[in-house]
Design a protein around this motif. Sequence first.
Motif, PDB file in Angstrom:
ATOM      1  N   CYS A   1      10.210  -0.886  75.497  1.00 52.88           N
ATOM      2  CA  CYS A   1      10.728  -0.597  76.583  1.00 52.88           C
ATOM      3  C   CYS A   1      11.405  -1.801  77.526  1.00 52.88           C
ATOM      4  CB  CYS A   1       9.820   0.475  77.491  1.00 52.88           C
ATOM      5  SG  CYS A   1       9.440   1.855  77.027  1.00 52.88           S
TER       6      CYS A   1
ATOM      7  N   ALA B   1       8.942   4.150  80.303  1.00 49.68           N
ATOM      8  CA  ALA B   1      10.283   3.793  80.443  1.00 49.68           C
ATOM      9  C   ALA B   1      10.982   3.984  81.685  1.00 49.68           C
ATOM     10  CB  ALA B   1      11.020   4.825  79.690  1.00 49.68           C
TER      11      ALA B   1
ATOM     12  N   VAL C   1      17.180   6.527  76.540  1.00 50.19           N
ATOM     13  CA  VAL C   1      15.807   6.660  76.202  1.00 50.19           C
ATOM     14  C   VAL C   1      15.601   7.910  75.407  1.00 50.19           C
ATOM     15  CG1 VAL C   1      13.427   6.649  77.170  1.00 50.19           C
ATOM     16  CG2 VAL C   1      14.899   5.346  78.186  1.00 50.19           C
TER      17      VAL C   1
END
Length: 327
Positions: A80, A104, A286
Amino acid sequence: MAKIAIDAMGSDNGSSMVVKAVKQYKIDHPETEFFVCGREEELQELKDYATIIHAPDVMGMEDGALAVMRNRNTSMYKACELVGNGTCDGVVGAGGTGAFLTCATIKLKMIEGIHRACLCTTFPTADGKGVVILDIGANNENQPEHLVQFAKIGEVYSKKVRKIEEPNIYLISNGAEDKKGSPLIKAANPMLRENNKYFKGNLEARYALSGEADVLVCPGFEGNILLKSTEGTAKMVSTLLNGAFRKNIFTKIGYLFARKGIKEMKAVMDYKKYGGAMLLGVNGAVVKAHGNSDEKSFYAAIKYADLMIQNEVVNKIKEEFKNEENN
């Protein structure tokens, strides 16, 4: 050229599945650049296909926000972080959902103007085109304005990635009438009618996979129940079919005549071809892959991230909400 960070650890099936998926995707898409985070001794097969980032620790399935931020040597945190610092455009992982979404969101931060990020995925439908459903579990509680934003996010994704110019958007409810639903649904319905020209009204869950909707908006808790009940129903149908065709010699012969149709039905219902769910509303692509991903489904999750990057979904969402603020 897309640059994708991969959390190679944390899935139910270990890092070997991730290694195979990344390697095959790189062969198929040599222009894609990978940064794979995990225990380097388990990732040596990828040394000619990706940049390996050593991360000795693995995030636990039940780890919360504090644990996520304290342990900076986990593969999840490092993956991340690569997006947060601009090295990569997106991240894919199959670790614990709560920890992954927390990491995230903290590292990438929310897109300005968006109140809550949402998990979004494509469900199979009877007509084969699929339906985008969001939120399927990023939030346990929502406000009406969140659902209005989810509809706008789903609209942007449908237009830019699925190439549907005028997506039919519906709101999950226990009845098609505008007055039906929980207090949250009743409050969101008129707001959606006022703010989204593609909104068609409420839709009962039994019609969610009919193909009528291109986008189905749900509060996160209800969306997660819909996701898991749909997966459970699909597994039950598969089990019943297998049992029915194995009863005796006559049913086995019957299967020989029906197997083409059965295979086609299984192909339509195969959730693995969709890979996982996208977290939309943060500053980066993501994708949360299924925890029990195999090579096929993790490959599909990488493809999701790649499509988001190539179609500039994050930038399009930013533009949409910036325009709304200016109006």
